[in-house]
Design a protein around this motif. Sequence first.
Motif, mmCIF file in Angstrom:
data_model
loop_
_atom_site.group_PDB
_atom_site.id
_atom_site.type_symbol
_atom_site.label_atom_id
_atom_site.label_comp_id
_atom_site.label_asym_id
_atom_site.label_seq_id
_atom_site.Cartn_x
_atom_site.Cartn_y
_atom_site.Cartn_z
ATOM 1 N N ALA A 1 -43.204 61.140 16.108
ATOM 2 C CA ALA A 1 -41.996 61.526 16.843
ATOM 3 C C ALA A 1 -41.163 60.331 17.266
ATOM 4 C CB ALA A 1 -42.382 62.353 18.073
ATOM 5 N N GLN B 1 -48.986 62.333 16.761
ATOM 6 C CA GLN B 1 -47.724 63.017 17.040
ATOM 7 C C GLN B 1 -46.736 62.086 17.739
ATOM 8 O OE1 GLN B 1 -48.988 66.458 19.263
ATOM 9 N NE2 GLN B 1 -49.317 67.686 17.432
ATOM 10 N N MET C 1 -40.787 65.368 12.340
ATOM 11 C CA MET C 1 -40.635 65.070 13.762
ATOM 12 C C MET C 1 -39.777 63.829 13.998
ATOM 13 S SD MET C 1 -44.544 65.723 15.104
ATOM 14 C CE MET C 1 -44.165 65.319 16.808
ATOM 15 N N ASN D 1 -37.644 70.311 7.573
ATOM 16 C CA ASN D 1 -38.168 68.994 7.910
ATOM 17 C C ASN D 1 -37.361 67.862 7.296
ATOM 18 O OD1 ASN D 1 -40.811 69.332 9.535
ATOM 19 N ND2 ASN D 1 -40.956 70.892 7.934
#
Length: 475
Positions: A130, A126, A462, A165
Amino acid sequence: LDARGQPSGQAALIASTNSIWMTHILLPGDRAARQKLLLAMAGALVPDLLREPVSARLAAIGQLGGYRNFEQLTNALTELSRNKPAARSALAEAVQSRSAALLSAQNGQLANAIEQAEKAAKQMEQAFCAAQQSERGEFRAFWCHSAFGVRGMTWDEAVGKLAANGFTAIIPNMMWGGAVFYPSEFLPLGKGMEGRGDPVRECLDACRKHGIAMHVWKVNWYLGSAVPDEFAGKMRREGRLQADASGNEKNWLCPSHPANRKLEIDSMVELARKYPVDGLHFDYIRYPDNDHCFCQRCKETFEKASGLKIANWPKDLQGEARERWQQWRRDNITAVVRAVSEQARAVRPGIKISAAVFSDWSNDRNTVAQDWKLWCEKGYMDFVCPMDYSDSDRRFENLVKRQKEWASGVPYYPGIGLSTSGFGADRVIGQILITRKYRPGGFVIFNYGEREASGVLPLLGMGVTAPNAAQAGTK
């Protein structure tokens, strides 16, 4: 548990000090949970067996995006995440979970060490995702091989997830050589359409609602698995299928047959006429390989077109005769591309014509008669999508670099093989970053399915395709 989720009174596992008996077969689904179960069973009998998976999981925490170890990745992410609060937070959590995993391993709590290491790996993934930068103006699309979309989702849900997204387009497979998934005057409905409504209309409505472009994908020539038996039989009886050098038929329409070329053209132009789609997308717009087609019609048609007589067909296709045969095959395919491009633009001005093409034009123009460089030069294509499916980033980059010249100034959107290569989000990101080095205009990912929609797409959103920078992109 029984079918209602209630205790059945029967043991799932029976264990002693030297054996464990599983009382039912291990059913498919939830691979990670099944893996944990088997590790737990083995570890209960021989605890030291867990040391190797602990080591493997600890090492995996730092093996993302081409980075080799935890320290290298942490240093890179510390720099990349300076202005990315979500990335910094996920990185801090990953560091903490990894420390807990190391402590558990040191204390001999190996099962807990595995849990903590897996948690750290997810947090690090993640953080990595990100920390990536989005980019304005990109064409971002998924191919979707199912006319009904992502299993378990409506078209509205699936398209809405793409938009959320940062994706700008979808390329759904609605047409085959022998079947379609909408009411057509030219081709029969595919098997499985009973009671399924109109997938083209459902997808199009969802795309309009969420601001996503829809380019309808047709698999050309290949009849497909959904072709009704009656239609396939009709094509066979009429001698409209391809044959190899030994005379074996293949469920592909022969491009030298004028009725087949007309069918390909009419069906694609019909869709453009009936639906206000953004584009038409060719696929399989080629021969299957270098061993097709050698049917009797191809022999007669080629001899008439070339003025040559091939006594021993196709063995005598050598030298100049073979070069002329290869050009003749290319002309058969290009004739369909040109006609669809001209006619679809006439019935729906502004429609985009595109194609999924093989990656190595210099070789594939002969082996499968796909002259996509010519299509770009002649203006038949608004964009092309070379299928650069490779788990080697070096090979992927070499292809993207060469394709820039072949596209002849037409936007080309390299195809990333997420599903074919079993990639995680980090590998997809790596190949997206490679495409950006050569400024092709965007990229397309294969394929939009359950795993991709739930596991990979949100991670891309992200950072690398974050929608705040995508909405100014082209469609």
